[in-house]
Design an enzyme around this catalytic site. Structure first.
Site, PDB file in Angstrom:
ATOM      1  CD  GLU A   1      -1.824   2.224   1.588  1.00 48.04           C
ATOM      2  OE1 GLU A   1      -2.493   3.116   1.065  1.00 48.04           O
ATOM      3  OE2 GLU A   1      -0.935   2.450   2.413  1.00 48.04           O
ATOM      4  CB  SER A  39      -5.491   2.572   1.965  1.00 47.55           C
ATOM      5  OG  SER A  39      -5.027   3.850   2.368  1.00 47.55           O
TER       6      SER A  39
END
Length: 167
Positions: A55, A81
């Site tokens: 991420e 995210s």
């Protein structure tokens, strides 16, 4: 997947600045290498290259912290995210680690992202792109043994869900 709310604009053109990992990109942002008009390219962070599709919250947070949120864009074969900000495109497939075109982008290559047309363009000639793809050597696996190495060998593309079923 593009995360574009519209407040960043719907189109961005700039020159590539290429990083081979999330950490290298974060260092480049914090050290002032990243400037207005850059399209940051973070590669080798996809399902195979990561391994595990890491991420990219740290680089997007650093971009915003440096006041570059409306001045740069970011593309990656990694993921984002809900906390990421800015003009960002993730889950680029095929990823660099398996020979995707993101793996042959070079510093200063012109890139255009058009959210209205749903296009991400590396603005070089087809002949140049083909030559780069032919000359390309794939990076060595980051993990040589253990669960992550096994995952990297078995995982599907992000566009197919980055799953290991069905093999």
């Amino acid at each position: 997947m593009a995360k574009i709310t519209g407040k960043e604009g719907l189109r961005f053109s700039g020159k590539a600045i290429v990083f081979e990992s999330e950490e290298a990109c974060l260092k480049g942002i914090l050290d002032g290498e990243v400037e207005d008009g850059h399209v940051l390219v973070i590669r080798n962070e996809g399902p195979v290259g990561g391994p595990g599709m890491r991420e990219m919250l740290s680089p997007t947070g650093a971009i915003m912290g440096k006041g570059l949120g409306d001045q740069v864009a970011l593309i990656t074969d990694g993921r984002f995210s809900g906390g990421s900000h800015g003009f960002v495109v993730g889950h680029v497939t095929p990823e660099a680690a398996v020979g995707g075109p993101i793996g042959v982008i070079r510093n200063n290559d012109p890139i255009t992202i058009d959210a209205e047309k749903n296009e991400l363009n590396l603005d070089i000639s087809e002949d140049e792109l083909e030559a780069r793809l032919e000359a390309r050597t794939l990076p060595e696996a980051k993990e040589k043994r253990g669960v992550l190495a096994k995952y990297a060998k078995l995982v599907s593309s992000a566009s197919l869900g980055a799953i290991t079923d069905g093999f």
